[in-house]
Design an enzyme around this catalytic site. Structure first.
Site, PDB file in Angstrom:
ATOM      1  N   ASP A   1       0.851  -1.187   0.000  1.00  0.00           N
ATOM      2  CA  ASP A   1       0.000   0.000   0.000  1.00  0.00           C
ATOM      3  C   ASP A   1       0.885   1.235   0.000  1.00  0.00           C
ATOM      4  O   ASP A   1       2.087   1.140   0.212  1.00  0.00           O
ATOM      5  CB  ASP A   1      -0.860   0.023   1.277  1.00  0.00           C
ATOM      6  CG  ASP A   1      -0.012  -0.124   2.523  1.00  0.00           C
ATOM      7  OD1 ASP A   1       0.125  -1.261   3.001  1.00  0.00           O
ATOM      8  OD2 ASP A   1       0.553   0.876   2.981  1.00  0.00           O
TER       9      ASP A   1
ATOM     10  N   ASP B   1       1.847   4.649   1.988  1.00  0.00           N
ATOM     11  CA  ASP B   1       1.740   5.147   3.356  1.00  0.00           C
ATOM     12  C   ASP B   1       0.900   6.426   3.358  1.00  0.00           C
ATOM     13  O   ASP B   1       0.634   7.022   2.320  1.00  0.00           O
ATOM     14  CB  ASP B   1       3.143   5.396   3.922  1.00  0.00           C
ATOM     15  CG  ASP B   1       3.187   5.208   5.429  1.00  0.00           C
ATOM     16  OD1 ASP B   1       2.665   4.186   5.909  1.00  0.00           O
ATOM     17  OD2 ASP B   1       3.726   6.080   6.116  1.00  0.00           O
TER      18      ASP B   1
END
Ligand SMILES: [Zn+2]
Length: 266
Positions: free
Chosen positions: A208, A210
């Site tokens: 992902d 941040d």
């Protein structure tokens, strides 16, 4: 029956099926038991010891993992080279989910974790300027590229204390310093490996972005787990191939990390 291993893998519980003729060994160390029983077996011709760093039932969150016990247990089994696959958040828009980063630097933002074996009356200062094994890194980079991963050779892993994720401000600060990825388990694993003269290589899978990257995106635990689960098989193949690409004989500087000190190691 194998009771020793050359290569250690610290990873998630998706890695059990890596090993042929696996055998489980219960070990204790001066730092308590490792995260779980150690599974020992083979990948090709290499003998490998596997420890699920969070425990089989995921009972250890990152800040409570028995890091010292895990590395000590591996060394005690004969391990000299360690591979550390983990999930990380990206601090750069250009590294999205699925990128495989093999970092060459680390920033420690943890607090309160036992991070040394040498906390008695001796002064043992090991070099940590280059925290990762150069041979392990090149094996991992080459293997990831051959395996079709979007591979990033180098970069800085920021290790945060957790269990919470970063704030936007923290994340932007890390990114502003030019750092690449954020995780919660890479330290003190790396320094403890160095303190035992072990080679240590991080295989960091971006799951992902941040918090500060691409405004509006935050991370949820479910998203991270779901993405990681989707990639378990690919990761397993990568770790397995990297194990077989590691050198038989070590010629890297990790070997001499403790030269000049007289220490009793397992
Ligand atoms: Zn090395």
């Amino acid at each position: 029956m194998v009771t020793r291993a050359d290569i250690g893998v610290l990873g998630g519980s998706g890695f059990y099926s890596l090993l042929d003729d696996a055998e489980e060994i219960e070990l204790d160390t001066p730092y308590g038991p490792p995260s779980d029983v150690v599974t020992i077996g083979h990948i090709g011709s290499r003998s490998v010891a596997f420890i699920p760093r969070h425990g089989r039932d995921h009972r250890f969150p990152p800040h409570r993992i028995p890091y010292r016990a895990n590395l000590w247990a591996l060394r005690k089994l004969g391990v000299r080279q360690v591979l550390a696959p983990s999930a990380v958040g990206s601090l750069r828009a250009e590294y999205g989910p699925g990128a495989m980063v093999i970092p060459d630097q680390l920033v420690d933002r943890t607090s309160g974790r036992a991070q040394t074996y040498y906390d008695d009356d001796r002064a043992i200062h090991v070099s940590f300027a280059d925290p990762y094994c150069p041979s392990g890194r090149s094996a991992a980079v080459e293997t990831a590229r051959k395996g079709g991963w979007e591979t990033v050779d180098g970069g800085t892993l920021v290790v945060i204390e957790g269990p919470r994720f970063s704030t936007r401000a923290e994340s932007q600060w890390y990114a502003g310093n030019g750092w690449s990825i954020v995780g919660m388990t890479g330290f003190p694993e790396a320094i403890l490996a160095r303190e035992l003269a072990l080679c240590y290589t991080s295989l960091s899978l971006v799951t992902d972005h941040d918090a500060g990257v691409e405004a509006g995106q935050g991370v949820t635990h479910d998203e991270v787990l779901e993405f990681f689960a989707q990639n378990v098989t690919r990761m397993r193949t990568l770790v397995s191939d990297t194990v077989q690409a590691l050198p038989d004989k070590r010629t890297c500087p990790c070997v001499s990390a403790l030269d000049g000190f007289s220490l009793e190691l397992p």
